[in-house]
Design an enzyme around this catalytic site. Structure first.
Site, PDB file in Angstrom:
ATOM      1  CE  LYS A  80      -8.402   0.285  14.816  1.00  0.00           C
ATOM      2  NZ  LYS A  80      -8.484   0.224  13.344  1.00  0.00           N
ATOM      3  CG  HIS A 115       2.839  -6.225   2.446  1.00  0.00           C
ATOM      4  ND1 HIS A 115       3.408  -6.398   1.215  1.00  0.00           N
ATOM      5  CD2 HIS A 115       3.589  -6.940   3.303  1.00  0.00           C
ATOM      6  CE1 HIS A 115       4.451  -7.173   1.321  1.00  0.00           C
ATOM      7  NE2 HIS A 115       4.582  -7.538   2.578  1.00  0.00           N
TER       8      HIS A 115
END
Length: 117
Positions: free
Chosen positions: A62, A103
């Protein structure tokens, strides 16, 4: 000068399902270097690692503006840690950007910053 920024978040359960469903998934995502690191982890940590690398590579694509495809594949992107554990992102063997991976129990996320010197 900043040339790109990318962010990605992925559900751990999705990565776990894909990994169980097809061993080819992991081989598609991880480079040989990353697979060696993956093999040394505990079972719980393996999914965190795989999900984190998936998110980092998506975020990189991206930031680069290409997405994952012919110009930028999962195998072109590699995350390596330095001696202190800080991750750095490489594209086709050349260090190219800054990456942060995190995470939780349910999600993995990564942010990539590309810059020219």
């Amino acid at each position: 000068m900043i040339t790109g920024i990318g962010l990605d978040i992925v559900e751990m359960s999705r990565i776990r399902r894909l990994d169980i469903k097809s061993p080819k998934f992991r081989a598609r995502i991880l480079t040989d270097y990353e697979q060696t690191e993956y093999d040394q982890l505990t079972e719980t940590r393996k999914i965190e690692f795989l999900a984190g690398r998936f998110a980092a590579k998506e975020a990189y694509s991206k930031a680069k503006g290409t997405g994952i495809g012919s110009e930028c594949s999962f195998q072109d992107i590699e995350v390596r840690k330095d001696d202190k554990g800080k991750p750095t992102i490489y594209f086709r063997g050349t260090e190219t950007g800054l990456v942060s991976i995190t995470h939780s129990k349910e999600f993995a996320a990564a942010q990539v910053l590309l810059q020219t010197t």
